[in-house]
Design a protein around this motif. Structure first.
Motif, PDB file in Angstrom:
ATOM      1  N   LYS A   1       0.852  -1.194   0.000  1.00 55.36           N
ATOM      2  CA  LYS A   1       0.000   0.000   0.000  1.00 55.36           C
ATOM      3  C   LYS A   1       0.885   1.241   0.000  1.00 55.36           C
ATOM      4  N   SER A   2       0.796   1.992  -1.091  1.00 55.89           N
ATOM      5  CA  SER A   2       1.495   3.279  -1.226  1.00 55.89           C
ATOM      6  C   SER A   2       2.983   3.193  -0.874  1.00 55.89           C
ATOM      7  N   ILE A   3       3.676   2.262  -1.523  1.00 56.31           N
ATOM      8  CA  ILE A   3       5.118   2.105  -1.293  1.00 56.31           C
ATOM      9  C   ILE A   3       5.873   3.182  -2.076  1.00 56.31           C
ATOM     10  N   TYR A   4       6.739   3.894  -1.362  1.00 53.41           N
ATOM     11  CA  TYR A   4       7.628   4.895  -1.947  1.00 53.41           C
ATOM     12  C   TYR A   4       9.057   4.543  -1.539  1.00 53.41           C
ATOM     13  N   LYS A   5       9.983   4.705  -2.472  1.00 49.61           N
ATOM     14  CA  LYS A   5      11.394   4.447  -2.183  1.00 49.61           C
ATOM     15  C   LYS A   5      12.232   5.455  -2.959  1.00 49.61           C
ATOM     16  N   SER A   6      13.168   6.077  -2.264  1.00 48.36           N
ATOM     17  CA  SER A   6      14.086   7.031  -2.888  1.00 48.36           C
ATOM     18  C   SER A   6      15.509   6.664  -2.532  1.00 48.36           C
ATOM     19  N   PHE A   7      16.426   7.012  -3.427  1.00 46.93           N
ATOM     20  CA  PHE A   7      17.851   6.905  -3.154  1.00 46.93           C
ATOM     21  C   PHE A   7      18.412   8.317  -3.120  1.00 46.93           C
TER      22      PHE A   7
ATOM     23  N   LYS B   1      12.584  -2.653 -10.434  1.00 43.76           N
ATOM     24  CA  LYS B   1      12.020  -3.993 -10.223  1.00 43.76           C
ATOM     25  C   LYS B   1      12.689  -4.705  -9.053  1.00 43.76           C
ATOM     26  N   SER B   2      14.010  -4.786  -9.078  1.00 41.51           N
ATOM     27  CA  SER B   2      14.741  -5.466  -7.995  1.00 41.51           C
ATOM     28  C   SER B   2      14.538  -4.742  -6.672  1.00 41.51           C
ATOM     29  N   THR B   3      14.524  -3.428  -6.701  1.00 39.74           N
ATOM     30  CA  THR B   3      14.288  -2.652  -5.478  1.00 39.74           C
ATOM     31  C   THR B   3      12.944  -3.031  -4.871  1.00 39.74           C
ATOM     32  N   LEU B   4      11.916  -3.113  -5.696  1.00 35.17           N
ATOM     33  CA  LEU B   4      10.589  -3.505  -5.203  1.00 35.17           C
ATOM     34  C   LEU B   4      10.614  -4.922  -4.633  1.00 35.17           C
ATOM     35  N   LEU B   5      11.286  -5.844  -5.312  1.00 33.52           N
ATOM     36  CA  LEU B   5      11.338  -7.224  -4.820  1.00 33.52           C
ATOM     37  C   LEU B   5      12.049  -7.315  -3.470  1.00 33.52           C
TER      38      LEU B   5
ATOM     39  N   MET C   1      13.779  -7.603   2.808  1.00 36.49           N
ATOM     40  CA  MET C   1      15.220  -7.420   2.922  1.00 36.49           C
ATOM     41  C   MET C   1      15.606  -5.942   2.887  1.00 36.49           C
ATOM     42  N   ASP C   2      14.722  -5.098   2.357  1.00 43.76           N
ATOM     43  CA  ASP C   2      14.924  -3.652   2.375  1.00 43.76           C
ATOM     44  C   ASP C   2      13.773  -3.057   3.174  1.00 43.76           C
ATOM     45  N   THR C   3      14.096  -2.368   4.247  1.00 48.68           N
ATOM     46  CA  THR C   3      13.065  -1.777   5.105  1.00 48.68           C
ATOM     47  C   THR C   3      13.080  -0.257   5.054  1.00 48.68           C
ATOM     48  N   ASP C   4      13.908   0.302   4.191  1.00 47.61           N
ATOM     49  CA  ASP C   4      14.035   1.757   4.079  1.00 47.61           C
ATOM     50  C   ASP C   4      13.093   2.282   2.990  1.00 47.61           C
ATOM     51  N   TYR C   5      11.801   2.341   3.307  1.00 44.76           N
ATOM     52  CA  TYR C   5      10.776   2.802   2.365  1.00 44.76           C
ATOM     53  C   TYR C   5       9.632   3.379   3.192  1.00 44.76           C
ATOM     54  N   THR C   6       8.723   4.051   2.524  1.00 40.01           N
ATOM     55  CA  THR C   6       7.498   4.468   3.204  1.00 40.01           C
ATOM     56  C   THR C   6       6.343   3.721   2.555  1.00 40.01           C
ATOM     57  N   GLY C   7       5.265   3.576   3.301  1.00 39.07           N
ATOM     58  CA  GLY C   7       4.108   2.810   2.852  1.00 39.07           C
ATOM     59  C   GLY C   7       3.929   1.600   3.741  1.00 39.07           C
ATOM     60  N   GLN C   8       3.035   0.732   3.348  1.00 42.17           N
ATOM     61  CA  GLN C   8       2.724  -0.444   4.163  1.00 42.17           C
ATOM     62  C   GLN C   8       2.894  -1.720   3.351  1.00 42.17           C
ATOM     63  N   LEU C   9       3.430  -2.725   4.018  1.00 42.13           N
ATOM     64  CA  LEU C   9       3.604  -4.044   3.417  1.00 42.13           C
ATOM     65  C   LEU C   9       2.969  -5.067   4.350  1.00 42.13           C
ATOM     66  N   PHE C  10       2.137  -5.929   3.778  1.00 41.62           N
ATOM     67  CA  PHE C  10       1.485  -6.993   4.534  1.00 41.62           C
ATOM     68  C   PHE C  10       1.838  -8.331   3.902  1.00 41.62           C
TER      69      PHE C  10
ATOM     70  N   ASP D   1       0.788 -12.298   4.396  1.00 39.01           N
ATOM     71  CA  ASP D   1      -0.155 -13.194   5.056  1.00 39.01           C
ATOM     72  C   ASP D   1      -0.993 -12.413   6.081  1.00 39.01           C
ATOM     73  N   ASN D   2      -1.453 -11.225   5.661  1.00 38.54           N
ATOM     74  CA  ASN D   2      -2.302 -10.328   6.460  1.00 38.54           C
ATOM     75  C   ASN D   2      -1.633  -9.765   7.706  1.00 38.54           C
ATOM     76  N   GLU D   3      -0.332  -9.831   7.777  1.00 35.55           N
ATOM     77  CA  GLU D   3       0.406  -9.304   8.924  1.00 35.55           C
ATOM     78  C   GLU D   3       1.265  -8.131   8.449  1.00 35.55           C
ATOM     79  N   THR D   4       1.156  -7.009   9.135  1.00 36.60           N
ATOM     80  CA  THR D   4       1.954  -5.852   8.750  1.00 36.60           C
ATOM     81  C   THR D   4       3.430  -6.098   9.061  1.00 36.60           C
ATOM     82  N   MET D   5       4.283  -5.574   8.197  1.00 37.37           N
ATOM     83  CA  MET D   5       5.720  -5.699   8.404  1.00 37.37           C
ATOM     84  C   MET D   5       6.286  -4.461   9.108  1.00 37.37           C
ATOM     85  N   GLU D   6       5.398  -3.516   9.382  1.00 40.78           N
ATOM     86  CA  GLU D   6       5.785  -2.269  10.041  1.00 40.78           C
ATOM     87  C   GLU D   6       6.260  -2.533  11.472  1.00 40.78           C
ATOM     88  N   LYS D   7       7.318  -1.867  11.844  1.00 37.29           N
ATOM     89  CA  LYS D   7       7.868  -1.905  13.210  1.00 37.29           C
ATOM     90  C   LYS D   7       8.320  -3.297  13.654  1.00 37.29           C
ATOM     91  N   LYS D   8       8.664  -4.140  12.709  1.00 35.26           N
ATOM     92  CA  LYS D   8       9.202  -5.464  13.050  1.00 35.26           C
ATOM     93  C   LYS D   8      10.720  -5.336  13.215  1.00 35.26           C
TER      94      LYS D   8
END
Length: 174
Positions: free
Chosen positions: A10-16, A48-52, A58-67, A69-76
């Motif tokens: 959901k609304s994934i943003y990534k910048s370098f 493409k690879s950045t998104l994967l 393996m990359d947690t430096d982004y904004t947005g939400q990743l789920f 199996d219905n579990e948020t990866m935020e703050k893990k």
């Protein structure tokens, strides 16, 4: 009722920042259901690879939400993410990353040693079955360094499947 969605962004943003800010991913949102096959295509360098790497935790430096199996990866924590990767995600890299000092069979078995859920004998049987399904069972006792590039990649695919993951992510595996 159990959700069919296995992976959701959901609304994934990534910048370098190199040295100026370059937006690579902008407002990426989608969901993938259990059993679906999805391909991400685009020009070289489009992200493409950045998104994967984000989808595989393996990359947690982004904004947005990743789920997953219905579990948020935020703050893990990194330890929690490593557990999720080992249990739920198989990853086949562009480069196989086999360990040359081990046989093909041991390379396939490696991710499952950490979970310690089944006996080594059962694990070896599962690994042998995967090698057989990929048509490379004859390579089981060869050392990784003795394989061709294509053989190494099939071993990497078997390795990604050893823990029976919910998701298999492949970054240019062929």
């Amino acid at each position: 009722m159990e959700s069919k969605i296995i992976l959701e962004a959901k609304s994934i943003y990534k910048s370098f920042h190199d040295p100026v800010k370059i937006d690579v991913l902008k407002d990426i949102s989608f969901s993938i259901n259990r059993g679906e096959f999805v391909s991400i295509t685009g020009k070289s360098g489009c992200g493409k690879s950045t998104l994967l790497y984000i989808l595989s935790t393996m990359d947690t430096d982004y904004t947005g939400q990743l789920f997953i199996d219905n579990e948020t990866m935020e703050k893990k924590s990194e330890k929690q993410l490593a557990f999720i990767r080992n249990e739920k995600i198989g990853f086949v890299f562009q480069f196989h990353y086999l360990l040359n000092e081990f046989t093909v069979l041991k390379n396939v078995m490696l991710p499952a040693f950490k979970s310690d859920k089944i006996s080594e004998e059962e694990l070896e049987n599962n690994a042998t079955t995967l090698l057989k399904n990929l048509g490379i069972e004859k390579l089981a006792h060869k050392m990784a360094y003795q394989l061709s590039g294509g053989e190494k990649q099939r071993v990497a695919i078997a390795r990604s499947m050893i823990n029976n993951p919910l998701i298999i992510i492949c970054d240019e595996p062929t």
